[in-house]
Write a protein that holds these residues in place. Structure first.
Motif, PDB file in Angstrom:
ATOM      1  N   ALA A  80       0.837  -1.197   0.000  1.00 14.87           N
ATOM      2  CA  ALA A  80       0.000   0.000   0.000  1.00 14.87           C
ATOM      3  C   ALA A  80       0.875   1.252   0.000  1.00 14.87           C
ATOM      4  O   ALA A  80       0.619   2.218  -0.737  1.00 14.87           O
ATOM      5  N   LEU A  81       1.928   1.259   0.829  1.00 15.09           N
ATOM      6  CA  LEU A  81       2.870   2.371   0.857  1.00 15.09           C
ATOM      7  C   LEU A  81       3.569   2.518  -0.486  1.00 15.09           C
ATOM      8  O   LEU A  81       3.663   3.634  -1.034  1.00 15.09           O
ATOM      9  N   ALA A  82       4.043   1.415  -1.038  1.00 16.15           N
ATOM     10  CA  ALA A  82       4.779   1.451  -2.307  1.00 16.15           C
ATOM     11  C   ALA A  82       3.913   1.971  -3.438  1.00 16.15           C
ATOM     12  O   ALA A  82       4.363   2.762  -4.273  1.00 16.15           O
ATOM     13  N   GLU A  83       2.666   1.548  -3.485  1.00 18.18           N
ATOM     14  CA  GLU A  83       1.785   1.996  -4.567  1.00 18.18           C
ATOM     15  C   GLU A  83       1.519   3.499  -4.478  1.00 18.18           C
ATOM     16  O   GLU A  83       1.498   4.201  -5.488  1.00 18.18           O
ATOM     17  N   LYS A  84       1.347   4.011  -3.260  1.00 17.88           N
ATOM     18  CA  LYS A  84       1.128   5.448  -3.100  1.00 17.88           C
ATOM     19  C   LYS A  84       2.371   6.241  -3.498  1.00 17.88           C
ATOM     20  O   LYS A  84       2.269   7.303  -4.132  1.00 17.88           O
ATOM     21  N   LEU A  85       3.555   5.748  -3.153  1.00 15.84           N
ATOM     22  CA  LEU A  85       4.784   6.445  -3.548  1.00 15.84           C
ATOM     23  C   LEU A  85       4.944   6.431  -5.067  1.00 15.84           C
ATOM     24  O   LEU A  85       5.335   7.433  -5.670  1.00 15.84           O
ATOM     25  N   GLY A  86       4.656   5.299  -5.695  1.00 13.34           N
ATOM     26  CA  GLY A  86       4.722   5.230  -7.149  1.00 13.34           C
ATOM     27  C   GLY A  86       3.733   6.166  -7.801  1.00 13.34           C
ATOM     28  O   GLY A  86       4.050   6.851  -8.783  1.00 13.34           O
ATOM     29  N   SER A  87       2.522   6.231  -7.258  1.00 14.93           N
ATOM     30  CA  SER A  87       1.509   7.134  -7.798  1.00 14.93           C
ATOM     31  C   SER A  87       1.940   8.586  -7.648  1.00 14.93           C
ATOM     32  O   SER A  87       1.756   9.405  -8.559  1.00 14.93           O
ATOM     33  N   LEU A  88       2.539   8.923  -6.496  1.00 12.41           N
ATOM     34  CA  LEU A  88       3.004  10.291  -6.272  1.00 12.41           C
ATOM     35  C   LEU A  88       4.058  10.687  -7.298  1.00 12.41           C
ATOM     36  O   LEU A  88       3.993  11.767  -7.899  1.00 12.41           O
ATOM     37  N   VAL A  89       5.033   9.805  -7.520  1.00 15.59           N
ATOM     38  CA  VAL A  89       6.072  10.090  -8.508  1.00 15.59           C
ATOM     39  C   VAL A  89       5.453  10.222  -9.901  1.00 15.59           C
ATOM     40  O   VAL A  89       5.800  11.117 -10.674  1.00 15.59           O
ATOM     41  N   GLY A  90       4.540   9.333 -10.239  1.00 12.98           N
ATOM     42  CA  GLY A  90       3.917   9.377 -11.551  1.00 12.98           C
ATOM     43  C   GLY A  90       3.143  10.653 -11.797  1.00 12.98           C
ATOM     44  O   GLY A  90       3.110  11.170 -12.916  1.00 12.98           O
ATOM     45  N   GLN A  91       2.519  11.184 -10.753  1.00 12.51           N
ATOM     46  CA  GLN A  91       1.726  12.398 -10.907  1.00 12.51           C
ATOM     47  C   GLN A  91       2.581  13.666 -10.909  1.00 12.51           C
ATOM     48  O   GLN A  91       2.184  14.674 -11.477  1.00 12.51           O
ATOM     49  N   LEU A  92       3.760  13.592 -10.278  1.00 13.57           N
ATOM     50  CA  LEU A  92       4.570  14.798 -10.126  1.00 13.57           C
ATOM     51  C   LEU A  92       5.768  14.891 -11.060  1.00 13.57           C
ATOM     52  O   LEU A  92       6.159  15.979 -11.465  1.00 13.57           O
ATOM     53  N   ALA A  93       6.390  13.767 -11.362  1.00 15.82           N
ATOM     54  CA  ALA A  93       7.605  13.802 -12.179  1.00 15.82           C
ATOM     55  C   ALA A  93       7.227  14.015 -13.639  1.00 15.82           C
ATOM     56  O   ALA A  93       6.495  13.224 -14.219  1.00 15.82           O
ATOM     57  N   HIS A  94       7.700  15.090 -14.236  1.00 13.99           N
ATOM     58  CA  HIS A  94       7.428  15.318 -15.643  1.00 13.99           C
ATOM     59  C   HIS A  94       8.743  15.273 -16.402  1.00 13.99           C
ATOM     60  O   HIS A  94       9.820  15.400 -15.849  1.00 13.99           O
ATOM     61  N   GLY A  95       8.665  15.083 -17.702  1.00  7.88           N
ATOM     62  CA  GLY A  95       9.857  14.781 -18.491  1.00  7.88           C
ATOM     63  C   GLY A  95       9.931  13.281 -18.693  1.00  7.88           C
ATOM     64  O   GLY A  95       9.382  12.493 -17.919  1.00  7.88           O
ATOM     65  N   GLY A  96      10.572  12.829 -19.757  1.00  9.73           N
ATOM     66  CA  GLY A  96      10.627  11.408 -20.075  1.00  9.73           C
ATOM     67  C   GLY A  96      11.270  10.593 -18.971  1.00  9.73           C
ATOM     68  O   GLY A  96      12.345  10.934 -18.471  1.00  9.73           O
ATOM     69  N   LEU A  97      10.619   9.517 -18.558  1.00 11.04           N
ATOM     70  CA  LEU A  97      11.158   8.625 -17.541  1.00 11.04           C
ATOM     71  C   LEU A  97      12.032   7.564 -18.202  1.00 11.04           C
ATOM     72  O   LEU A  97      11.604   6.911 -19.144  1.00 11.04           O
ATOM     73  N   SER A  98      13.247   7.396 -17.702  1.00 15.00           N
ATOM     74  CA  SER A  98      14.142   6.397 -18.280  1.00 15.00           C
ATOM     75  C   SER A  98      14.527   5.305 -17.292  1.00 15.00           C
ATOM     76  O   SER A  98      14.885   4.200 -17.694  1.00 15.00           O
ATOM     77  N   ALA A  99      14.493   5.601 -16.003  1.00 14.51           N
ATOM     78  CA  ALA A  99      14.908   4.613 -14.997  1.00 14.51           C
ATOM     79  C   ALA A  99      14.162   4.878 -13.698  1.00 14.51           C
ATOM     80  O   ALA A  99      13.777   6.006 -13.398  1.00 14.51           O
ATOM     81  N   ILE A 100      13.981   3.815 -12.933  1.00 15.42           N
ATOM     82  CA  ILE A 100      13.367   3.933 -11.615  1.00 15.42           C
ATOM     83  C   ILE A 100      14.107   3.015 -10.654  1.00 15.42           C
ATOM     84  O   ILE A 100      14.466   1.893 -11.004  1.00 15.42           O
ATOM     85  N   SER A 101      14.345   3.513  -9.463  1.00 15.51           N
ATOM     86  CA  SER A 101      15.032   2.738  -8.434  1.00 15.51           C
ATOM     87  C   SER A 101      14.124   2.620  -7.226  1.00 15.51           C
ATOM     88  O   SER A 101      13.568   3.620  -6.762  1.00 15.51           O
ATOM     89  N   ILE A 102      13.953   1.394  -6.722  1.00 12.99           N
ATOM     90  CA  ILE A 102      13.159   1.141  -5.523  1.00 12.99           C
ATOM     91  C   ILE A 102      14.099   0.636  -4.449  1.00 12.99           C
ATOM     92  O   ILE A 102      14.699  -0.443  -4.589  1.00 12.99           O
ATOM     93  N   GLU A 103      14.278   1.418  -3.381  1.00 15.40           N
ATOM     94  CA  GLU A 103      15.193   1.056  -2.302  1.00 15.40           C
ATOM     95  C   GLU A 103      14.385   0.748  -1.043  1.00 15.40           C
ATOM     96  O   GLU A 103      13.428   1.453  -0.726  1.00 15.40           O
ATOM     97  N   VAL A 104      14.785  -0.300  -0.335  1.00 14.28           N
ATOM     98  CA  VAL A 104      14.143  -0.659   0.925  1.00 14.28           C
ATOM     99  C   VAL A 104      15.202  -0.784   2.003  1.00 14.28           C
ATOM    100  O   VAL A 104      16.327  -1.209   1.747  1.00 14.28           O
ATOM    101  N   GLU A 105      14.846  -0.393   3.206  1.00 14.03           N
ATOM    102  CA  GLU A 105      15.763  -0.549   4.332  1.00 14.03           C
ATOM    103  C   GLU A 105      14.964  -0.805   5.596  1.00 14.03           C
ATOM    104  O   GLU A 105      13.745  -0.592   5.643  1.00 14.03           O
ATOM    105  N   GLY A 106      15.654  -1.263   6.620  1.00 16.71           N
ATOM    106  CA  GLY A 106      14.977  -1.599   7.873  1.00 16.71           C
ATOM    107  C   GLY A 106      14.122  -2.837   7.717  1.00 16.71           C
ATOM    108  O   GLY A 106      14.491  -3.798   7.046  1.00 16.71           O
TER     109      GLY A 106
END
Length: 527
Positions: free
Chosen positions: A329-355
């Motif tokens: 649920a957290l990951a999907e909301k973060l992905g949606s936030l990036v998708g709605q805010l990041a403009h310009g062609g997307l070429s790469a995405i990094s998903i980092e987890v810790e803890g």
């Protein structure tokens, strides 16, 4: 033995596959809603096409139902939130009719180029108007693709075979994937200015609705011919009619309309206009393909628990699901936030987890991020097919696991590389396992991501909060919560507001004109 009802007319291969796999099946197409409600409680699965409507009344009666399988792409006839609440998985077959739809677009392009419907009607009326129908060649013409996914890439391949030059606008199309397809990636403005033919292959979302608006149609090359076999609502139909009548648009062919069935469209009878009744998937081969696929997917789920092309369920084992659910649920909301805010062609995405997140299976978390990211542009993406769609578009996906201890007991960070630089957001889970944003583009800010919201970038200065509050209050927009963050005193600041209702465009324009405002963007998240 699981039991499935096929409630719409479907190729016989579907029932055959169910029986071969050991699933009992009844074929009862044409049931009324009352008849369906009366018997649906006796079935584990429901295989449908577009005729059967699966609303709350049907779901309330479906006490044993585990899966709804749609033989096709669109699931407008299924109440997915209600199905999710009921615990019913909803599947579709998004790729079974890709070739058929692409070929229909090519056929309409030929029909426009050579005025085939008009010439046929004239000839069969006993006229021999050979000099009236002067067409154009497709060879050496420029085809503009709006959307270069599965169907769009097939259209590109066929057009290149016709010796056309293909240019494409698609936020997820990487330079590498464009070279592989043999197309030139361009911005939308450039596509409009250069294309002799434009064909649309994108779903209908908030970002793509009226992508060919009156303004964009006015910016097209004079004489352009436009084809839409994707979704109604991508084109401003009133503006299209005006463009055809003025002669700026040389022709248009629509297989889809804003209102369907389109029995009285204002476009009908307009010179240069061709229409078909949503025939994109209407070939015998496509009907067989989607029937086979839905039967295979539903059988696998009912017999083994395997999930394919589910719109409301990730690919997760029964043992992993309880622990992974809040992280996804957290990951999907973060992905949606990036998708709605990041403009310009997307070429790469990094998903980092810790803890704590680093101790879990990261694949479902990655799938949830990608689903949230691409759902902004696609109405068929889900946690199962999102990685495939990302790969298809050439998006470089990286997963990083950190063993380090950070400021939070668990953290998920999503970073995307765009033509304007890297953009990063991070979130955590609070004690009640609710997702919480903790960092936005390098600025510390804590916020719940839920419902309609407003994102504002502004210069940190006294009085700004009062001004924006007044602007929204004057427009009757009630603010739920304020979430503030800044890089430094007097520097760039961000503001996330949750609001009770979406902010009207006129109010967005007012906020954008406030002193110090650099960017305003409406956001929306599932509650």
């Amino acid at each position: 033995m699981p039991k499935v009802l096929i409630s719409d007319k479907m190729d016989p291969r579907a029932a055959q596959i169910f029986r071969e796999r050991g699933v009992e099946v009844d074929e009862k197409p044409g049931l009324s809603k009352e008849e369906l409600v009366a018997i649906v409680g006796g079935y584990d699965g429901l295989a449908i096409r577009s005729a059967t409507k699966i609303g709350r009344d049907v779901l309330n009666a479906a006490n044993n139902l585990k899966v709804v399988g749609r033989a096709g792409i669109g699931v407008d006839n299924v109440d997915i939130p209600a199905a999710s609440a009921k615990g019913v998985v909803v599947m579709n077959t998004p790729f079974g009719n890709s070739i058929t739809t692409a070929e229909h677009a090519i056929a309409l392009m030929f029909a426009l180029a050579r005025q085939l419907p008009e010439a046929d009607a004239s000839t069969q009326a006993g006229k021999w108007e050979k000099n009236r129908f002067m067409g154009v060649e497709l060879t050496n013409k420029t085809l503009g693709l709006i959307g270069a996914g599965n169907i769009g890439s097939i259209v590109a391949d066929r057009a290149i075979g016709l010796k056309m030059k293909v240019i494409a606008f698609d936020p997820f199309l990487s330079a590498e994937r464009a070279r592989e397809l043999g197309v030139e990636k361009v911005a939308l403005d450039e596509l409009l200015a250069r294309a002799d033919f434009i064909t649309l292959h994108t779903p209908l979302t908030d970002q793509t609705r009226n992508i060919l608006s009156a303004e964009n149609l006015a910016n097209t090359k004079k004489g352009v011919r436009i084809i839409n076999c994707a979704r109604g609502g991508l084109i401003d139909e009133a503006a299209l009619k005006k463009g055809l009548e003025s002669g700026h648009i040389g022709g248009a062919a629509l297989d889809v309309f804003v209102e369907e069935p389109a029995t009285a469209s204002p476009l009908f009878g307009t010179p240069g206009f061709i229409s078909t009744p949503h025939l994109g998937a209407s070939t015998s081969e496509a009907q067989v393909n989607v029937a086979i696929q839905v039967a295979e997917q539903m059988s696998d789920f009912l017999l083994t628990g395997a999930v394919t092309n589910a719109l409301n369920m990730p690919s997760v084992s029964a043992e992993e699901a309880p622990r992974l659910r809040p992280y996804m649920a957290l990951a999907e909301k973060l992905g949606s936030l990036v998708g709605q805010l990041a403009h310009g062609g997307l070429s790469a995405i990094s998903i980092e987890v810790e803890g704590a997140a680093a101790e879990l299976n990261q694949k479902p978390i990655t799938g949830a991020v990608l689903a949230g990211l691409m759902r902004v542009y696609s109405d068929t993406v889900n946690m199962v097919n999102a990685p495939f769609l990302a790969k298809e578009r050439g998006l470089d996906v990286r997963e990083v696991r950190h063993d380090r201890e950070g400021d939070y007991h668990t953290l998920v960070r999503v970073s995307v590389a765009t033509s304007e630089g890297e953009r990063s957001v991070a979130g955590t889970l609070f004690g009640d396992y609710k997702p919480r944003l903790v960092e936005l583009f390098g600025i510390k800010v804590e916020a719940d991501l839920t419902g309609p919201m407003l994102y504002v970038v502004n210069e940190d200065a006294p009085g700004f909060i009062g001004r924006i509050g007044t602007a929204l209050g004057d427009a009757g927009v009630n603010i739920g919560t304020f979430h503030l963050g800044r890089r430094a005193a007097g520097g760039e600041a961000v503001l996330l507001l949750s609001v009770d209702t979406p902010v009207p465009q006129a109010t967005l324009d007012t906020v954008a004109k406030l002193p110090g405002v650099k960017r305003v963007k409406p956001l929306h998240f599932d509650r």
